[in-house]
Design a protein around this motif. Sequence first.
Motif, mmCIF file in Angstrom:
data_model
loop_
_atom_site.group_PDB
_atom_site.id
_atom_site.type_symbol
_atom_site.label_atom_id
_atom_site.label_comp_id
_atom_site.label_asym_id
_atom_site.label_seq_id
_atom_site.Cartn_x
_atom_site.Cartn_y
_atom_site.Cartn_z
ATOM 1 N N CYS A 301 -3.074 6.600 -3.713
ATOM 2 C CA CYS A 301 -2.724 5.292 -4.274
ATOM 3 C C CYS A 301 -1.273 5.253 -4.719
ATOM 4 C CB CYS A 301 -3.659 4.940 -5.428
ATOM 5 S SG CYS A 301 -3.662 6.120 -6.781
ATOM 6 N N CYS A 363 -9.473 8.819 -0.921
ATOM 7 C CA CYS A 363 -8.688 9.596 -1.878
ATOM 8 C C CYS A 363 -8.641 11.052 -1.415
ATOM 9 C CB CYS A 363 -9.329 9.564 -3.252
ATOM 10 S SG CYS A 363 -9.377 7.942 -4.019
ATOM 11 N N CYS A 366 -6.358 14.169 -2.558
ATOM 12 C CA CYS A 366 -5.610 13.889 -3.796
ATOM 13 C C CYS A 366 -6.293 14.508 -4.998
ATOM 14 C CB CYS A 366 -5.452 12.388 -3.989
ATOM 15 S SG CYS A 366 -4.760 11.943 -5.583
HETATM 16 S S1 SF4 Z 1 -8.113 10.189 -6.598
HETATM 17 FE FE1 SF4 Z 1 -5.927 10.044 -6.102
HETATM 18 S S2 SF4 Z 1 -5.792 8.435 -4.572
HETATM 19 FE FE2 SF4 Z 1 -7.770 8.228 -5.543
HETATM 20 S S3 SF4 Z 1 -7.484 6.727 -7.160
HETATM 21 FE FE3 SF4 Z 1 -7.229 8.767 -8.070
HETATM 22 S S4 SF4 Z 1 -5.064 9.206 -7.962
HETATM 23 FE FE4 SF4 Z 1 -5.462 7.493 -6.562
#
Ligand code: SF4
Lengths: 422, 168
Positions: A301, A363, A366
């Motif tokens: 994100c 995601c 991440c």
């Molecule tokens: S896991 Fe990473 S990509 Fe997903 S919402 Fe959280 S920070 Fe953003």
Amino acid sequence: MGKTLAEKIIAAHAEDVTEVSAGDLVTVRTDVVMANDVTAPIAIQSFQAMGVEEVYDPNRVMLVPSHFAPNKDIKSAEQTRTLTLFAEEQALDHRFQVGRAGIEHVVLPERGLVLPGDLIVGGDSHTCTYGAVGAFATGMGSTDIGFAMATGKTWLKVPETMKFVYHGERRPYVYGKDMILRTIGEIGVDGALYRSMEFTGPAISALSMSERFTMANMVIEAGGKCGFLPFDDTTQAYVEARATRPYTPFYADDDATYISIHEFDLSEMEPQIACPYSPDNVHPISQVKPEKIDQVFIGSCTNGRFEDLAIVADILQRTGREFSPDVRVMIIPGSQAVYLDVLRQGWIELFTMAGGAVSVSTCGPCLGGHMGVLAADEVCVSTSNRNFRGRMGHRDARVFLANPAVAAASAIMGRLAHPDEL
Amino acid sequence: MKLEGKVWKYGDNIDTDVIIPARYLVTTDPKTLAQHCMEDIDQGFAQSVQPGDIIVGGSNFGCGSSREHAPISIKGAGVSCIVAESFARIFFRNAINIGLPILESVEAARAAQKGDTLSIDLVAGTITNQRTGQTYQANPYPPFVLAIINAGGLVPYTRNVLGIKITG
Ligand code: SF4
């Protein structure tokens, strides 16, 4: 007395009062309540335990499976199923099925579901991303989200505001990502604890929407409650093309009260790197040892939008290089809409021919969820927002946070690299 | 309400990824989460923690992700209270909402060492270190937060509030 953006938007949503100041505790109406596949199951449990039957507005409650999507195992499948069944039972208007959605903080703005002047609570700490369009948006835990789903309300302490002013012409390969990393490096991971962050100045006006999302996204990495980019022509063009309902932009008063003002001159700034194991362990790239890497992750994100992937495509096209055969390069568009745009540009082919692995939006890596988890002692350059111990896999894996150009250059060189080296 | 327990001491900026790593977020069960609590910063914690023990942290305890699984895993492990110099905003709300007592006191947190025994009076907001005999006053809660604590968390609080609406 002038008001900050946080004070104005909170006042416009407050019950019983028409004006608020930093420090006030108020109950506010929410415009959007969001949760994902990790936080929604507990929010739904809390909602049900509260004895409530219906969400406050099926048009304003949004449940986005993104973290382990597409479901990585039976347990995550069951969590997602909880969301799906709840969305059906409550007849929620907006659905976010795999193949049609992506990461919540990319999808909600691009569909025009989060708008200037909104007050938004989300069961995800990066809900602050929507400050890029001028919304008061803040992350909360699941029980708070369950309460907001039930009542359309939440309680807030009106935050104090820190102002950040950016001047100067940026050098090549310096982006909004570098500006926010430098800022977090200066003030620390608790530098904006409980506070709002307003980003202004001539260099902010020059930023693309995608870079503004990147900056607002990482407000939480300084402990911030919310952050704001100013509403201007760039914001208006972005929002006008998407808005699903009317909205009201707010502007900070010139004589608003700020707890501190921080000035940055960008003219000499290099690309910035956050070294393990904290997003505030930030150094200019020339000061970081160019160590060998095992993986590069371009997505999330923070930097999974079209403009981010355009930077990578541009570097590959201009240099005619491919990624190092010794590096696993994961490229994950932040939403299926981004995926389609990238596909139409011919970049899926470009990335794949260069040796990259392009995936459905998620995601995934991440948060060390799936699609590229790190082993002990592995080193990764990531365009995401956190490099805590264990964040992307084994506790002894090491993650360097960088902008997409540095990530692409590093993927090509097989080590941490400045794009100028290509 | 009075609590007493042994101290597990940690530093500044303890993030929710080390409290409960994302690889375990495929469940919401407190007991399962408790088995992995603090795993990435202190591998002995989950095995050795005793019911009633107290976690002491530095500044910005619970920063990072909004996962409620973090305080749930700590509560599930039997920890009776967290004392820290300061808490990250979302963690603070989450702990209050699920009924896990947390107290802010710079002095008490700095003075406590691993293995100390603390006695805590939640109503008075006092923390006594039995090794040194020192007593500290924690920062008071805002009244609204106190109402949630007194109700036993946000779920019972909401039931009360909605109940009043229905009958009134
Ligand atoms: S896991 Fe990473 S990509 Fe997903 S919402 Fe959280 S920070 Fe953003």
